[in-house]
Design a protein around this motif. Structure first.
Motif, PDB file in Angstrom:
ATOM      1  N   SER A   7       0.842  -1.186   0.000  1.00 32.83           N
ATOM      2  CA  SER A   7       0.000   0.000   0.000  1.00 32.83           C
ATOM      3  C   SER A   7       0.879   1.239   0.000  1.00 32.83           C
ATOM      4  N   PRO A   8       0.365   2.370  -0.458  1.00 33.13           N
ATOM      5  CA  PRO A   8       1.169   3.593  -0.491  1.00 33.13           C
ATOM      6  C   PRO A   8       1.388   4.145   0.903  1.00 33.13           C
ATOM      7  N   MET A   9       2.368   5.023   1.015  1.00 34.10           N
ATOM      8  CA  MET A   9       2.663   5.718   2.257  1.00 34.10           C
ATOM      9  C   MET A   9       2.221   7.165   2.147  1.00 34.10           C
ATOM     10  N   LYS A  10       1.862   7.734   3.276  1.00 33.79           N
ATOM     11  CA  LYS A  10       1.663   9.174   3.359  1.00 33.79           C
ATOM     12  C   LYS A  10       2.903   9.787   3.987  1.00 33.79           C
ATOM     13  N   THR A  12       4.590  13.210   5.459  1.00 33.79           N
ATOM     14  CA  THR A  12       4.340  14.553   5.968  1.00 33.79           C
ATOM     15  C   THR A  12       5.630  15.111   6.529  1.00 33.79           C
ATOM     16  N   GLU A  22       3.187   7.300   7.163  1.00 33.74           N
ATOM     17  CA  GLU A  22       2.025   6.571   7.652  1.00 33.74           C
ATOM     18  C   GLU A  22       1.563   5.572   6.603  1.00 33.74           C
ATOM     19  N   LYS A  23       1.256   4.355   7.056  1.00 33.23           N
ATOM     20  CA  LYS A  23       0.794   3.296   6.163  1.00 33.23           C
ATOM     21  C   LYS A  23       0.058   2.251   6.972  1.00 33.23           C
ATOM     22  N   THR A 157      11.230   8.150  -4.566  1.00 35.08           N
ATOM     23  CA  THR A 157      11.119   9.419  -3.849  1.00 35.08           C
ATOM     24  C   THR A 157      12.404   9.677  -3.069  1.00 35.08           C
ATOM     25  N   GLY A 223       1.150  16.964   3.781  1.00 32.53           N
ATOM     26  CA  GLY A 223       1.424  15.589   3.421  1.00 32.53           C
ATOM     27  C   GLY A 223       1.213  15.287   1.951  1.00 32.53           C
ATOM     28  N   ARG A 224       1.866  14.229   1.503  1.00 31.71           N
ATOM     29  CA  ARG A 224       1.713  13.727   0.145  1.00 31.71           C
ATOM     30  C   ARG A 224       1.743  12.206   0.164  1.00 31.71           C
ATOM     31  N   GLU A 225       1.048  11.577  -0.754  1.00 37.04           N
ATOM     32  CA  GLU A 225       1.127  10.136  -0.915  1.00 37.04           C
ATOM     33  C   GLU A 225       2.331   9.800  -1.765  1.00 37.04           C
ATOM     34  N   VAL A 226       3.134   8.835  -1.310  1.00 35.05           N
ATOM     35  CA  VAL A 226       4.334   8.438  -2.061  1.00 35.05           C
ATOM     36  C   VAL A 226       4.355   6.924  -2.220  1.00 35.05           C
TER      37      VAL A 226
END
Length: 226
Positions: A7-10, A12, A22-23, A157, A223-226
Protein backbone atom coordinates in the motif's frame (compact mmCIF):
# COMPACT_ATOMS: atom_id res chain seq x y z
CA UNK A 1 15.83 -4.19 -7.40
CA UNK A 2 12.13 -3.60 -7.99
CA UNK A 3 10.11 -1.92 -5.26
CA UNK A 4 7.33 -3.94 -3.66
CA UNK A 5 4.74 -2.29 -1.42
CA UNK A 6 1.33 -3.52 -0.44
CA UNK A 7 0.00 0.00 0.00
CA UNK A 8 1.17 3.59 -0.49
CA UNK A 9 2.66 5.72 2.26
CA UNK A 10 1.66 9.17 3.36
CA UNK A 11 4.66 11.46 3.77
CA UNK A 12 4.34 14.55 5.97
CA UNK A 13 7.17 16.97 6.62
CA UNK A 14 7.43 18.50 10.09
CA UNK A 15 10.15 21.06 9.55
CA UNK A 16 13.81 20.82 8.55
CA UNK A 17 14.80 17.14 8.27
CA UNK A 18 11.88 15.54 10.11
CA UNK A 19 9.32 13.46 8.23
CA UNK A 20 6.44 11.25 9.31
CA UNK A 21 5.43 8.20 7.26
CA UNK A 22 2.02 6.57 7.65
CA UNK A 23 0.79 3.30 6.16
CA UNK A 24 -1.92 0.82 7.17
CA UNK A 25 -2.44 2.60 10.47
CA UNK A 26 1.26 2.51 11.43
CA UNK A 27 3.55 5.51 11.86
CA UNK A 28 7.31 5.80 11.33
CA UNK A 29 9.14 9.08 12.10
CA UNK A 30 12.60 10.02 10.83
CA UNK A 31 14.87 12.65 12.43
CA UNK A 32 12.68 14.52 14.95
CA UNK A 33 15.14 17.31 15.71
CA UNK A 34 15.20 20.69 17.41
CA UNK A 35 14.23 22.61 14.26
CA UNK A 36 11.10 20.47 13.83
CA UNK A 37 7.60 20.12 15.27
CA UNK A 38 8.53 17.02 17.25
CA UNK A 39 5.28 16.75 19.21
CA UNK A 40 3.15 16.65 16.05
CA UNK A 41 5.51 14.26 14.29
CA UNK A 42 5.58 11.77 17.19
CA UNK A 43 1.85 11.72 17.92
CA UNK A 44 0.80 8.07 17.75
CA UNK A 45 4.19 7.00 16.37
CA UNK A 46 5.20 3.33 16.42
CA UNK A 47 8.90 3.83 15.66
CA UNK A 48 11.61 6.43 15.17
CA UNK A 49 14.66 6.33 12.92
CA UNK A 50 17.54 8.73 13.62
CA UNK A 51 20.23 9.32 10.99
CA UNK A 52 22.83 10.88 13.33
CA UNK A 53 23.47 12.62 16.61
CA UNK A 54 23.22 16.31 15.72
CA UNK A 55 20.47 18.15 17.56
CA UNK A 56 18.69 19.31 14.41
CA UNK A 57 18.05 15.60 13.71
CA UNK A 58 17.36 14.40 17.26
CA UNK A 59 15.80 16.46 20.03
CA UNK A 60 16.62 14.29 23.03
CA UNK A 61 14.63 16.54 25.38
CA UNK A 62 11.45 15.52 23.57
CA UNK A 63 12.21 12.10 22.11
CA UNK A 64 13.51 10.41 25.27
CA UNK A 65 10.43 11.43 27.31
CA UNK A 66 8.25 10.15 24.46
CA UNK A 67 10.04 6.79 24.66
CA UNK A 68 9.56 6.69 28.41
CA UNK A 69 5.86 7.48 28.09
CA UNK A 70 5.06 4.90 25.39
CA UNK A 71 6.19 1.33 26.14
CA UNK A 72 5.62 0.32 22.51
CA UNK A 73 7.71 3.06 20.88
CA UNK A 74 11.01 1.86 19.36
CA UNK A 75 13.99 3.92 18.22
CA UNK A 76 16.88 3.03 15.91
CA UNK A 77 20.03 5.16 15.73
CA UNK A 78 23.68 4.71 14.69
CA UNK A 79 25.36 2.41 17.20
CA UNK A 80 27.49 4.98 19.10
CA UNK A 81 24.50 7.30 19.46
CA UNK A 82 22.20 4.44 20.47
CA UNK A 83 24.65 3.42 23.20
CA UNK A 84 24.75 6.97 24.56
CA UNK A 85 20.96 7.22 24.53
CA UNK A 86 20.57 3.91 26.34
CA UNK A 87 22.72 5.18 29.22
CA UNK A 88 20.09 7.74 30.17
CA UNK A 89 16.92 6.01 29.05
CA UNK A 90 16.08 3.87 32.05
CA UNK A 91 13.52 1.16 31.29
CA UNK A 92 13.25 2.40 27.70
CA UNK A 93 16.87 1.41 26.98
CA UNK A 94 15.83 -1.99 25.60
CA UNK A 95 13.81 -0.20 22.91
CA UNK A 96 16.78 1.84 21.64
CA UNK A 97 18.44 -0.28 18.98
CA UNK A 98 21.57 -0.04 16.81
CA UNK A 99 21.25 0.94 13.16
CA UNK A 100 24.27 -0.34 11.24
CA UNK A 101 25.21 0.13 7.57
CA UNK A 102 24.17 -2.38 4.93
CA UNK A 103 21.34 -3.92 6.95
CA UNK A 104 17.70 -4.72 6.26
CA UNK A 105 14.90 -5.14 8.76
CA UNK A 106 11.15 -4.69 9.22
CA UNK A 107 9.92 -1.96 11.53
CA UNK A 108 6.32 -0.96 12.37
CA UNK A 109 5.00 -2.46 9.16
CA UNK A 110 7.68 -0.83 6.97
CA UNK A 111 10.73 -2.40 5.38
CA UNK A 112 13.98 -0.56 6.11
CA UNK A 113 17.36 -0.74 4.41
CA UNK A 114 20.39 1.17 5.69
CA UNK A 115 23.16 2.89 3.74
CA UNK A 116 26.28 4.93 4.34
CA UNK A 117 28.02 5.10 7.67
CA UNK A 118 29.37 8.58 8.18
CA UNK A 119 28.28 12.21 8.11
CA UNK A 120 29.52 14.38 5.25
CA UNK A 121 32.69 16.30 6.03
CA UNK A 122 32.07 19.82 7.37
CA UNK A 123 35.70 20.75 8.09
CA UNK A 124 38.90 18.92 8.96
CA UNK A 125 38.74 20.37 12.47
CA UNK A 126 35.21 19.06 13.06
CA UNK A 127 35.00 15.33 13.90
CA UNK A 128 32.96 13.22 11.51
CA UNK A 129 30.10 11.39 13.24
CA UNK A 130 28.22 8.26 12.22
CA UNK A 131 25.31 8.76 9.81
CA UNK A 132 22.87 6.17 8.50
CA UNK A 133 20.64 6.75 5.47
CA UNK A 134 17.32 4.89 5.38
CA UNK A 135 15.42 3.49 2.39
CA UNK A 136 11.81 2.80 3.34
CA UNK A 137 9.76 0.17 1.49
CA UNK A 138 12.36 0.29 -1.29
CA UNK A 139 10.69 3.49 -2.43
CA UNK A 140 11.71 6.50 -0.29
CA UNK A 141 15.22 7.54 0.74
CA UNK A 142 16.21 9.78 3.66
CA UNK A 143 20.02 10.17 3.52
CA UNK A 144 20.48 12.19 6.71
CA UNK A 145 23.53 14.43 6.36
CA UNK A 146 25.20 12.65 3.48
CA UNK A 147 25.12 12.26 -0.27
CA UNK A 148 25.47 8.46 -0.13
CA UNK A 149 23.71 6.96 -3.16
CA UNK A 150 21.81 3.77 -2.28
CA UNK A 151 22.78 0.71 -4.31
CA UNK A 152 20.70 -2.29 -5.41
CA UNK A 153 17.49 -0.27 -5.23
CA UNK A 154 15.83 2.35 -7.42
CA UNK A 155 13.97 4.68 -5.11
CA UNK A 156 11.10 6.69 -6.52
CA UNK A 157 11.12 9.42 -3.85
CA UNK A 158 14.21 11.25 -2.60
CA UNK A 159 14.35 13.53 0.42
CA UNK A 160 17.25 15.75 -0.59
CA UNK A 161 19.28 17.83 1.91
CA UNK A 162 18.81 21.21 0.27
CA UNK A 163 21.27 23.26 2.33
CA UNK A 164 23.92 22.55 4.93
CA UNK A 165 27.33 23.73 6.20
CA UNK A 166 28.77 20.63 4.53
CA UNK A 167 27.37 21.08 1.02
CA UNK A 168 27.05 23.36 -1.98
CA UNK A 169 24.27 23.60 -4.55
CA UNK A 170 26.22 21.76 -7.22
CA UNK A 171 26.58 18.74 -4.95
CA UNK A 172 22.86 18.78 -4.18
CA UNK A 173 22.10 18.78 -7.91
CA UNK A 174 24.60 15.99 -8.61
CA UNK A 175 23.09 13.89 -5.81
CA UNK A 176 19.62 14.17 -7.34
CA UNK A 177 21.03 13.24 -10.75
CA UNK A 178 22.87 10.22 -9.29
CA UNK A 179 19.85 8.85 -7.42
CA UNK A 180 17.47 9.44 -10.37
CA UNK A 181 14.19 9.52 -8.41
CA UNK A 182 10.84 10.38 -9.89
CA UNK A 183 9.97 12.76 -7.05
CA UNK A 184 12.17 15.04 -4.95
CA UNK A 185 11.16 16.75 -1.72
CA UNK A 186 13.75 19.04 -0.10
CA UNK A 187 14.64 18.62 3.56
CA UNK A 188 17.39 20.11 5.73
CA UNK A 189 16.33 23.64 4.83
CA UNK A 190 15.79 25.14 8.29
CA UNK A 191 18.64 27.64 7.97
CA UNK A 192 17.39 29.28 4.76
CA UNK A 193 15.16 32.33 4.43
CA UNK A 194 12.64 32.71 1.61
CA UNK A 195 15.24 34.09 -0.81
CA UNK A 196 17.56 31.17 -0.18
CA UNK A 197 14.75 28.64 -0.48
CA UNK A 198 13.68 30.10 -3.82
CA UNK A 199 17.24 29.98 -5.15
CA UNK A 200 17.77 26.35 -4.16
CA UNK A 201 14.33 25.33 -5.43
CA UNK A 202 15.07 26.90 -8.79
CA UNK A 203 18.43 25.24 -9.30
CA UNK A 204 17.57 21.76 -8.01
CA UNK A 205 14.14 21.72 -9.61
CA UNK A 206 15.44 22.81 -13.02
CA UNK A 207 18.42 20.50 -13.29
CA UNK A 208 16.71 17.58 -11.58
CA UNK A 209 13.90 17.93 -14.08
CA UNK A 210 16.34 17.30 -16.94
CA UNK A 211 16.80 13.81 -15.49
CA UNK A 212 13.14 13.04 -14.86
CA UNK A 213 12.77 14.25 -11.27
CA UNK A 214 9.72 16.29 -10.26
CA UNK A 215 10.59 18.71 -7.44
CA UNK A 216 8.20 20.03 -4.79
CA UNK A 217 8.76 21.87 -1.52
CA UNK A 218 6.50 20.82 1.35
CA UNK A 219 5.53 23.20 4.13
CA UNK A 220 5.52 21.81 7.68
CA UNK A 221 2.43 19.70 8.30
CA UNK A 222 1.68 19.19 4.61
CA UNK A 223 1.42 15.59 3.42
CA UNK A 224 1.71 13.73 0.14
CA UNK A 225 1.13 10.14 -0.92
CA UNK A 226 4.33 8.44 -2.06
Amino acid sequence: MAAARLSPMKLTKYGHACVRLEKDGRVLVIDPGTFSDVAAALEGADAVLVTHEHADHLDTTRVLPALAADPDLVLYAPAPLAATLRDGAGDAATRILDAVPEAAFDLAGFSVRTYGGQHALIHAHIPVVHNIGYVIDEALYHPGDSFTVPHDVQVTTLLVPAHAPWSKSGEVIDFVIAVRPKKVYPIHDGLLNERGLALVDGHVGRFGGLYGASYERLESGVGREV
